[in-house]
Design a protein around this motif. Structure first.
Motif, PDB file in Angstrom:
ATOM      1  N   PHE A   1       2.108  -8.900   4.897  1.00  0.00           N
ATOM      2  CA  PHE A   1       3.309  -9.596   4.404  1.00  0.00           C
ATOM      3  C   PHE A   1       4.394  -9.749   5.469  1.00  0.00           C
TER       4      PHE A   1
ATOM      5  N   SER B   1      -1.288   5.348 -10.279  1.00  0.00           N
ATOM      6  CA  SER B   1      -0.625   4.045 -10.136  1.00  0.00           C
ATOM      7  C   SER B   1       0.272   3.753 -11.331  1.00  0.00           C
TER       8      SER B   1
ATOM      9  N   VAL C   1       1.620   1.369   4.469  1.00  0.00           N
ATOM     10  CA  VAL C   1       1.781   0.933   3.087  1.00  0.00           C
ATOM     11  C   VAL C   1       3.263   0.831   2.721  1.00  0.00           C
TER      12      VAL C   1
ATOM     13  N   ASP D   1       2.916 -10.453  -6.103  1.00  0.00           N
ATOM     14  CA  ASP D   1       2.137 -10.446  -4.861  1.00  0.00           C
ATOM     15  C   ASP D   1       2.959 -10.282  -3.588  1.00  0.00           C
ATOM     16  N   VAL D   2       4.141  -9.693  -3.685  1.00  0.00           N
ATOM     17  CA  VAL D   2       4.855  -9.333  -2.452  1.00  0.00           C
ATOM     18  C   VAL D   2       5.327  -7.878  -2.583  1.00  0.00           C
ATOM     19  N   PRO D   3       5.654  -7.251  -1.432  1.00  0.00           N
ATOM     20  CA  PRO D   3       6.082  -5.848  -1.507  1.00  0.00           C
ATOM     21  C   PRO D   3       7.332  -5.672  -2.366  1.00  0.00           C
TER      22      PRO D   3
ATOM     23  N   ALA E   1       3.956  -1.951  -0.308  1.00  0.00           N
ATOM     24  CA  ALA E   1       2.925  -2.970  -0.539  1.00  0.00           C
ATOM     25  C   ALA E   1       2.273  -2.730  -1.903  1.00  0.00           C
ATOM     26  N   PRO E   2       1.988  -3.822  -2.626  1.00  0.00           N
ATOM     27  CA  PRO E   2       1.377  -3.653  -3.958  1.00  0.00           C
ATOM     28  C   PRO E   2      -0.107  -3.317  -3.865  1.00  0.00           C
ATOM     29  N   LYS E   3      -0.635  -2.863  -4.988  1.00  0.00           N
ATOM     30  CA  LYS E   3      -2.081  -2.708  -5.138  1.00  0.00           C
ATOM     31  C   LYS E   3      -2.595  -3.965  -5.828  1.00  0.00           C
ATOM     32  N   ILE E   4      -3.819  -4.372  -5.484  1.00  0.00           N
ATOM     33  CA  ILE E   4      -4.385  -5.542  -6.172  1.00  0.00           C
ATOM     34  C   ILE E   4      -5.729  -5.186  -6.780  1.00  0.00           C
ATOM     35  N   GLY E   5      -6.076  -5.906  -7.830  1.00  0.00           N
ATOM     36  CA  GLY E   5      -7.383  -5.728  -8.461  1.00  0.00           C
ATOM     37  C   GLY E   5      -8.451  -6.387  -7.604  1.00  0.00           C
ATOM     38  N   ASP E   6      -9.658  -5.832  -7.605  1.00  0.00           N
ATOM     39  CA  ASP E   6     -10.756  -6.426  -6.826  1.00  0.00           C
ATOM     40  C   ASP E   6     -11.257  -7.694  -7.496  1.00  0.00           C
TER      41      ASP E   6
ATOM     42  N   MET F   1     -10.843  -1.597 -10.865  1.00  0.00           N
ATOM     43  CA  MET F   1     -10.583  -0.909  -9.581  1.00  0.00           C
ATOM     44  C   MET F   1      -9.459  -1.637  -8.844  1.00  0.00           C
ATOM     45  N   VAL F   2      -8.464  -0.884  -8.411  1.00  0.00           N
ATOM     46  CA  VAL F   2      -7.375  -1.514  -7.660  1.00  0.00           C
ATOM     47  C   VAL F   2      -7.402  -1.032  -6.214  1.00  0.00           C
ATOM     48  N   ARG F   3      -6.950  -1.912  -5.335  1.00  0.00           N
ATOM     49  CA  ARG F   3      -7.001  -1.630  -3.908  1.00  0.00           C
ATOM     50  C   ARG F   3      -5.583  -1.701  -3.335  1.00  0.00           C
ATOM     51  N   GLN F   4      -5.241  -0.714  -2.525  1.00  0.00           N
ATOM     52  CA  GLN F   4      -3.920  -0.675  -1.898  1.00  0.00           C
ATOM     53  C   GLN F   4      -3.866  -1.657  -0.733  1.00  0.00           C
TER      54      GLN F   4
ATOM     55  N   LEU G   1       1.380  -3.396   4.558  1.00  0.00           N
ATOM     56  CA  LEU G   1       2.542  -4.277   4.763  1.00  0.00           C
ATOM     57  C   LEU G   1       2.285  -5.343   5.826  1.00  0.00           C
TER      58      LEU G   1
END
Lengths: 14, 257
Positions: free
Chosen positions: A10, B159, B45, B233-235, B252-257, A1-4, A7
């Motif tokens: 950052f 994605s 985003v 890990d940066v936009p 902005a990137p998506k990250i895994g939980d 599962m990925v989460r958005q 900004l």
């Protein structure tokens, strides 16, 4: 599962 | 006051096309250097940043910094009334409550001058400070190629994973029913002809929403090339440069939980 991410994490308010 | 004359209305039309689905209202910040727009989409985003240099206009005058609050839907409608090759002049007074647009065309039988006015609005938008970033990977490729890749992969999944390595740049989409991956190798001959280039300090893997990338690709009409700048890990920075300025998107990137 990925989460958005958003900004706000950052880029600071300028 | 602002008075800015563009040799072709098409530039503004294309810019509006490239921005209006991300942002509904935005301040056009005018000063002696040119016109700049920076705005985030509602979900925070993506951010779009447009710059038009004063030198890119046929004539440009802006006496003092002037924020013009524009509803992009209204401006799109007013710009639809211009022909692509019309000379387009933007004017606003210091009170910045009305933007006037003049379209001049020379046809075979007569000179046509059309004048439109639209209301401006007060927009209270947060300006984000974008930090200077040394990206680990920079990829330049034909904008039509990037458009095709993100449009194709968006048919399969939501994605895309972008991997930059010694091998090249790989776009991977894992959909529920199908998956796909596209590898673009660094090609000595192609880079010699300056079709594209891949520069990398260290390998990068990032995941992004394809919906946004498809949206950014509307800028393909503004520039034949697109530059993707990435660090883990940066936009992502997606940049299109043209003669009169540039349009840049941050995602902005998506990250895994």
């Amino acid at each position: 599962m990925v989460r958005q991410q958003t900004l706000g994490k950052f880029f600071g308010k300028g | 006051m602002l008075e800015a004359k563009l040799s072709e209305a098409a530039l503004l039309k294309r810019l509006l096309d490239a921005v209006k689905e991300l942002v509904s209202d935005a301040n056009f910040e005018c000063n002696e250097e040119g016109i700049q727009l920076q705005a985030m989409d509602n979900s925070h985003v993506a951010l779009v940043s447009v710059k038009l240099y004063a030198s890119g206009f046929k004539r440009y005058r802006c006496d003092r910094p002037l924020p013009l609050g524009v509803n992009l839907g209204s401006l799109t409608k007013v710009l639809k009334c211009a022909k692509d090759d019309d000379i387009c002049t933007l004017k606003a007074g210091d009170d910045a409550d009305i933007l006037s647009l003049t379209y001049e065309a020379k046809s075979a039988y007569a000179d046509r001058i059309a004048e439109y006015e639209m209301k401006l609005m007060d927009i209270d938008a947060d300006q984000l400070g974008i930090p200077d970033t040394d990206y680990d990977a920079s990829v330049t490729m034909p904008s039509s190629e990037f458009l095709r890749i993100v449009r194709d992969l968006s048919l399969l999944g939501e994605s895309v994973r972008i991997e930059v390595s010694k091998e090249g740049i790989r776009f991977v989409s894992d959909g529920e029913a199908a998956n796909g991956n596209i590898l673009i190798k660094q090609n000595a001959e192609a880079s010699g002809k300056k079709k594209g280039s891949i520069e990398m300090n260290s390998a990068v893997t990032l995941t992004f929403s394809l919906k946004y990338l498809v949206n950014f690709s509307k800028s393909s009409s503004l520039s034949k090339k697109v530059q993707l700048m990435m660090s883990n890990d940066v936009p992502l920075l997606v940049s299109y440069a043209f003669n009169q300025g540039h349009i840049r998107y941050y995602l902005a990137p998506k990250i895994g939980d």
